[in-house]
Write an enzyme that holds these catalytic residues in place. Sequence first.
Site, PDB file in Angstrom:
ATOM      1  N   TYR A 164      31.704 -44.418  -6.488  1.00 25.00           N
ATOM      2  CA  TYR A 164      32.746 -43.951  -7.356  1.00 25.00           C
ATOM      3  C   TYR A 164      33.117 -42.474  -7.557  1.00 25.00           C
ATOM      4  O   TYR A 164      32.146 -42.194  -8.587  1.00 25.00           O
ATOM      5  CB  TYR A 164      32.791 -44.793  -8.787  1.00 25.00           C
ATOM      6  CG  TYR A 164      32.815 -46.239  -8.613  1.00 25.00           C
ATOM      7  CD1 TYR A 164      33.175 -46.789  -7.417  1.00 25.00           C
ATOM      8  CD2 TYR A 164      32.532 -47.056  -9.847  1.00 25.00           C
ATOM      9  CE1 TYR A 164      33.267 -48.328  -7.262  1.00 25.00           C
ATOM     10  CE2 TYR A 164      32.483 -48.564  -9.739  1.00 25.00           C
ATOM     11  CZ  TYR A 164      32.983 -49.322  -8.437  1.00 25.00           C
ATOM     12  OH  TYR A 164      32.984 -50.436  -8.189  1.00 25.00           O
ATOM     13  N   PHE A 176      39.077 -56.622 -10.040  1.00 29.34           N
ATOM     14  CA  PHE A 176      40.534 -56.571 -10.160  1.00 29.34           C
ATOM     15  C   PHE A 176      40.934 -58.064 -10.918  1.00 29.34           C
ATOM     16  O   PHE A 176      41.647 -58.765 -10.341  1.00 29.34           O
ATOM     17  CB  PHE A 176      41.111 -56.831  -8.524  1.00 29.34           C
ATOM     18  CG  PHE A 176      42.679 -56.371  -8.543  1.00 29.34           C
ATOM     19  CD1 PHE A 176      43.020 -55.572  -9.296  1.00 29.34           C
ATOM     20  CD2 PHE A 176      43.412 -57.035  -7.557  1.00 29.34           C
ATOM     21  CE1 PHE A 176      44.364 -55.319  -9.165  1.00 29.34           C
ATOM     22  CE2 PHE A 176      44.539 -56.846  -7.460  1.00 29.34           C
ATOM     23  CZ  PHE A 176      45.238 -55.798  -8.185  1.00 29.34           C
ATOM     24  N   PRO A 177      40.396 -58.004 -12.139  1.00 32.96           N
ATOM     25  CA  PRO A 177      40.349 -59.298 -12.939  1.00 32.96           C
ATOM     26  C   PRO A 177      41.714 -59.440 -13.661  1.00 32.96           C
ATOM     27  O   PRO A 177      41.959 -60.750 -13.918  1.00 32.96           O
ATOM     28  CB  PRO A 177      39.259 -59.255 -13.764  1.00 32.96           C
ATOM     29  CG  PRO A 177      39.282 -57.719 -14.309  1.00 32.96           C
ATOM     30  CD  PRO A 177      39.697 -56.876 -12.788  1.00 32.96           C
ATOM     31  N   GLY A 180      49.956 -62.088 -10.488  1.00 38.08           N
ATOM     32  CA  GLY A 180      50.949 -62.445  -9.228  1.00 38.08           C
ATOM     33  C   GLY A 180      52.168 -63.157  -9.930  1.00 38.08           C
ATOM     34  O   GLY A 180      52.776 -62.905 -10.924  1.00 38.08           O
TER      35      GLY A 180
END
Length: 288
Positions: free
Chosen positions: A70, A215-216, A220
């Site tokens: 990162y 990516f919790p 959608g």
Amino acid sequence: MSSTTTGTLAAASGTFNLGGDLPVTRMGFGAMRITGPGIWGDPKDPEQAKALLRRVVELGIDFIDTADSYGPEVSERLIAEALYPYAEGVVIATKGGLTRHGPDRWMPVGRPEYLRQCVEMSLRRLRLERIDLYQLHRIDAQVPVEDQLGVLTEMQTEGKIRHIGLSEVSVAELEHAQTLAKIVSVQNLYNLANRQSEEVLNYCESRNIGFIPWFPVAAGELARPGGPLDEAAKRHRATIAQLALAWLLKRSPVMLPIPGTSSIEHLEENTAAAGVQLTDEEFASLTL
């Protein structure tokens, strides 16, 4: 929010014992987005990033997930600059095994000598003598997994790693890895809208292995106006992101969400999701 009301905000999510002996608050923090665009270079305002990290701990979060890739190196460095000496109970989990060749470019390298260097450099940047949870960021298909996990178990024996985790693995890969090392956590893509790792989660739950969804907060189609997530959010006077995190926490006792952000406001909003309690009916309506 005042410090008196937020100091234990994350605690409502409960705790999980990584490896059976390392308790962490289930609502954690992912430190990927405290870097520059494309997870490349320094953030626009490093002092703001460090203030964010200090707020993480103030909110009662004691599980911070990062990686040497990162930045690269930026996230680990900022964590140490902001939080060292670490408060008692704060667990810094990091990862190695992905190299960087530019913004949004990632390539696995699992050669044992490289992984050993990754661990040593993470120890130096984080100012630690031992990393509580060290995760193989990706299994390198070009290197025998026995060699990759072998060097990590060697460093575990040397006292430089406490526990070992994996990232983006299948059930078959996890089962094989467990014959080579004690695996205490898995970090896979998982959220309301993408549950392709359902079998891996079920396997982890059956064996009390921590499951860290990255990516919790994606939701959608479930987030559409008038949909079940939107209606539940209104009933709880919560945001869509908070409901998505509350769903994860209710989904499994081994679930350890690590929502990341570069905004203190969003950090506080995400952490407050720990106190949102979905009913069984609400949970079922979202689990389609």
